[in-house]
Write a protein that holds these residues in place. Structure first.
Motif, PDB file in Angstrom:
ATOM      1  N   LEU A 171       1.056  -1.297  -0.078  1.00  0.00           N
ATOM      2  CA  LEU A 171       0.008  -0.074  -0.242  1.00  0.00           C
ATOM      3  C   LEU A 171       0.951   1.083  -0.029  1.00  0.00           C
ATOM      4  O   LEU A 171       0.634   2.319  -0.712  1.00  0.00           O
ATOM      5  N   ASP A 172       1.899   1.242   0.799  1.00  0.00           N
ATOM      6  CA  ASP A 172       2.735   2.389   0.910  1.00  0.00           C
ATOM      7  C   ASP A 172       3.455   2.710  -0.524  1.00  0.00           C
ATOM      8  O   ASP A 172       3.438   3.908  -0.976  1.00  0.00           O
ATOM      9  N   SER A 173       4.077   1.641  -1.075  1.00  0.00           N
ATOM     10  CA  SER A 173       4.374   1.615  -2.626  1.00  0.00           C
ATOM     11  C   SER A 173       3.646   2.097  -3.550  1.00  0.00           C
ATOM     12  O   SER A 173       3.667   2.917  -4.242  1.00  0.00           O
ATOM     13  N   LEU A 174       2.468   1.717  -3.463  1.00  0.00           N
ATOM     14  CA  LEU A 174       1.343   2.114  -4.508  1.00  0.00           C
ATOM     15  C   LEU A 174       0.966   3.576  -4.321  1.00  0.00           C
ATOM     16  O   LEU A 174       0.665   4.278  -5.296  1.00  0.00           O
ATOM     17  N   TRP A 175       0.749   3.857  -3.204  1.00  0.00           N
ATOM     18  CA  TRP A 175       0.305   5.359  -2.786  1.00  0.00           C
ATOM     19  C   TRP A 175       1.362   6.422  -3.100  1.00  0.00           C
ATOM     20  O   TRP A 175       1.168   7.287  -3.696  1.00  0.00           O
ATOM     21  N   ASN A 176       2.562   6.013  -2.892  1.00  0.00           N
ATOM     22  CA  ASN A 176       3.865   6.813  -3.343  1.00  0.00           C
ATOM     23  C   ASN A 176       4.032   6.853  -4.908  1.00  0.00           C
ATOM     24  O   ASN A 176       4.542   7.958  -5.305  1.00  0.00           O
ATOM     25  N   ALA A 177       3.343   5.951  -5.382  1.00  0.00           N
ATOM     26  CA  ALA A 177       3.376   5.619  -7.109  1.00  0.00           C
ATOM     27  C   ALA A 177       2.413   6.768  -7.657  1.00  0.00           C
ATOM     28  O   ALA A 177       2.441   6.779  -8.784  1.00  0.00           O
ATOM     29  N   THR A 178       1.305   6.989  -6.891  1.00  0.00           N
ATOM     30  CA  THR A 178       0.157   7.642  -7.138  1.00  0.00           C
ATOM     31  C   THR A 178       0.073   9.135  -7.476  1.00  0.00           C
ATOM     32  O   THR A 178       0.693   9.770  -6.372  1.00  0.00           O
ATOM     33  N   GLU A 179      -0.009   9.530  -8.520  1.00  0.00           N
ATOM     34  CA  GLU A 179      -0.136  11.322  -8.630  1.00  0.00           C
ATOM     35  C   GLU A 179      -1.341  11.876  -8.468  1.00  0.00           C
ATOM     36  O   GLU A 179      -1.584  12.780  -7.837  1.00  0.00           O
ATOM     37  N   LYS A 180      -2.302  11.098  -8.812  1.00  0.00           N
ATOM     38  CA  LYS A 180      -3.731  11.641  -8.765  1.00  0.00           C
ATOM     39  C   LYS A 180      -4.799  10.706  -8.165  1.00  0.00           C
ATOM     40  O   LYS A 180      -5.416  10.957  -6.932  1.00  0.00           O
ATOM     41  N   MET A 181      -4.816   9.575  -8.572  1.00  0.00           N
ATOM     42  CA  MET A 181      -6.037   8.350  -8.062  1.00  0.00           C
ATOM     43  C   MET A 181      -5.434   6.907  -8.033  1.00  0.00           C
ATOM     44  O   MET A 181      -4.603   6.552  -8.783  1.00  0.00           O
ATOM     45  N   LEU A 182      -5.688   6.348  -6.718  1.00  0.00           N
ATOM     46  CA  LEU A 182      -5.519   4.988  -6.792  1.00  0.00           C
ATOM     47  C   LEU A 182      -6.620   4.295  -6.535  1.00  0.00           C
ATOM     48  O   LEU A 182      -7.635   4.351  -5.821  1.00  0.00           O
ATOM     49  N   LEU A 183      -6.914   3.220  -7.606  1.00  0.00           N
ATOM     50  CA  LEU A 183      -8.136   2.325  -7.728  1.00  0.00           C
ATOM     51  C   LEU A 183      -7.677   1.066  -7.444  1.00  0.00           C
ATOM     52  O   LEU A 183      -6.778   0.208  -8.055  1.00  0.00           O
ATOM     53  N   ILE A 184      -8.264   0.414  -6.258  1.00  0.00           N
ATOM     54  CA  ILE A 184      -8.110  -0.909  -5.779  1.00  0.00           C
ATOM     55  C   ILE A 184      -9.328  -1.660  -6.141  1.00  0.00           C
ATOM     56  O   ILE A 184     -10.535  -1.337  -5.523  1.00  0.00           O
ATOM     57  N   VAL A 185      -9.531  -2.775  -6.767  1.00  0.00           N
ATOM     58  CA  VAL A 185     -10.399  -3.695  -6.998  1.00  0.00           C
ATOM     59  C   VAL A 185     -10.362  -5.264  -6.343  1.00  0.00           C
ATOM     60  O   VAL A 185      -9.222  -5.717  -6.601  1.00  0.00           O
ATOM     61  N   GLU A 186     -11.211  -5.595  -5.678  1.00  0.00           N
ATOM     62  CA  GLU A 186     -11.221  -6.998  -5.192  1.00  0.00           C
ATOM     63  C   GLU A 186     -12.300  -7.789  -5.294  1.00  0.00           C
ATOM     64  O   GLU A 186     -13.449  -7.407  -5.482  1.00  0.00           O
ATOM     65  N   PRO A 187     -12.303  -9.181  -4.931  1.00  0.00           N
ATOM     66  CA  PRO A 187     -13.630  -9.785  -5.042  1.00  0.00           C
ATOM     67  C   PRO A 187     -14.547  -9.449  -4.117  1.00  0.00           C
ATOM     68  O   PRO A 187     -14.261  -8.834  -2.904  1.00  0.00           O
ATOM     69  N   GLY A 188     -15.917  -9.356  -4.477  1.00  0.00           N
ATOM     70  CA  GLY A 188     -16.980  -8.923  -3.701  1.00  0.00           C
ATOM     71  C   GLY A 188     -17.148 -10.017  -2.562  1.00  0.00           C
ATOM     72  O   GLY A 188     -18.448 -10.568  -2.781  1.00  0.00           O
ATOM     73  N   THR A 189     -16.465 -10.613  -1.911  1.00  0.00           N
ATOM     74  CA  THR A 189     -16.655 -11.514  -0.973  1.00  0.00           C
ATOM     75  C   THR A 189     -16.276 -10.812   0.383  1.00  0.00           C
ATOM     76  O   THR A 189     -15.549  -9.827   0.608  1.00  0.00           O
ATOM     77  N   PRO A 190     -16.667 -11.474   1.489  1.00  0.00           N
ATOM     78  CA  PRO A 190     -16.217 -10.965   2.861  1.00  0.00           C
ATOM     79  C   PRO A 190     -14.760 -10.806   2.991  1.00  0.00           C
ATOM     80  O   PRO A 190     -14.094  -9.654   3.526  1.00  0.00           O
TER      81      PRO A 190
END
Length: 321
Positions: A171-190
């Protein structure tokens, strides 16, 4: 929702020459592995034909889920996006979905598995100029920081497949790489939503802002045994039906997502959390709003709001008092 015709055609060419029985056996083995070993950090496929079958089975659903999630995220996003970083890109479904909605100038895909990269690159050669010139990087997100950056960073069906101990680093790595938006998609399960709930809490603590789906940035109000998820319907090709032993020409993909942005943003005043209940002359809605989670009933006498609610599906934003 259907895959772009050039992507569908290119993915089916990858398995020409293989017998149906062979392909079905590979699909079943992959399904078993992903069901039983996801979240352990293990390598779940290594052969090009396995990656090709995976693409045929999973790309339609991933493409549909990312398309839906991005549409919702862009609804309240005030800015332009011209560069994309797709992390854990697999065979590239998320990149195709983004490319279909945005005019991209540069695409970078990060993928650990060589077989996935080779299949992804082969498929993108059949796309537009930006897709065809996408840069593919071999890297393991759990051990190496992302050194590239982009306006939009997309992580689809990735976090749930890694060990829990690795997620904060990623997460830290992805947020640092984000200039405007970070979109995270995961299975629609608990389990998929649990990953997103934890990510939400952590990124908010780092100064992120939520543009969708949440109408607020307070603690999630859902009970621990509940989960926020939405659904998109995707079309099945003949080969997709064969690989999944399916009869109907479509499947409904349940997904969860969160879109985080760097700057303060607008967001929906309310989001529909469950399928609307349509009865004679009225529509029941389960809502997450800026101030609370509640039920609402919209009646014919509400005029324009009733017409909007009648066409709405769960996941949609709605302006309601």
């Amino acid at each position: 929702m259907d895959l772009p015709i050039e992507l569908k055609s290119a993915s089916e060419k990858l398995v020409v020459g293989y017998k149906q029985a062979q392909l079905k056996k590979i699909a079943q083995d992959l399904s078993d592995r992903y069901r039983n070993e996801s979240g352990t950090g293990k390598v779940l496929l290594s052969k090009d034909i396995e990656a090709a079958v995976y693409a045929l089975v999973r790309m339609p659903a991933t493409y549909g889920a990312v398309s839906d999630a991005l549409k919702y995220a862009l609804e309240y996003f005030d800015g332009s996006i011209s560069t994309l970083l797709d992390v854990g890109a697999g065979s590239g479904a998320a990149t195709w979905a983004v490319s279909n909605q945005l005019e991209l100038e540069r695409i970078t895909c990060i993928e650990r598995e060589g077989a996935m990269r080779r299949v992804g690159e082969t498929l993108m050669k059949e796309g537009n100029r930006t897709l065809a010139s996408a840069r593919w990087i071999s890297s393991d997100l759990t051990t190496a920081k992302v050194t590239n950056s982009a306006d939009l960073v997309v992580s689809s069906y990735v976090m749930n497949e890694m060990a829990k101990k690795d997620r904060q680093f990623v997460l830290d790595s992805l947020w640092n790489a984000t200039e405007k938006m970070l979109l995270i998609v995961e299975p629609g399960t608990p389990a998929g939503f649990s990953v997103l709930r934890d990510s939400r809490e952590y990124l908010l603590s780092k100064g992120a802002h939520i543009v969708a789906p949440c109408p607020h940035e307070s603690a999630c109000r859902l009970a621990e045994d509940d989960w926020c998820h939405f659904t998109c319907r995707v079309q099945r090709s003949k080969i997709h039906k064969m690989l999944k032993d399916a009869d109907v020409p479509y499947e409904d993909e349940k997904y969860s997502y969160m879109a985080f942005v760097k700057q303060e943003c607008n967001r929906a005043s309310a989001r529909i959390l469950r399928h609307p209940y349509i009865d004679k002359g009225q529509i029941g809605l389960e809502l997450c709003t800026q101030n609370d989670n509640r039920s609402a009933v919209v009646k014919k006498k509400d005029g324009k709001l009733f017409k909007v609610a009648r066409k709405a599906k769960h996941g949609d934003s709605i302006e309601i008092k």
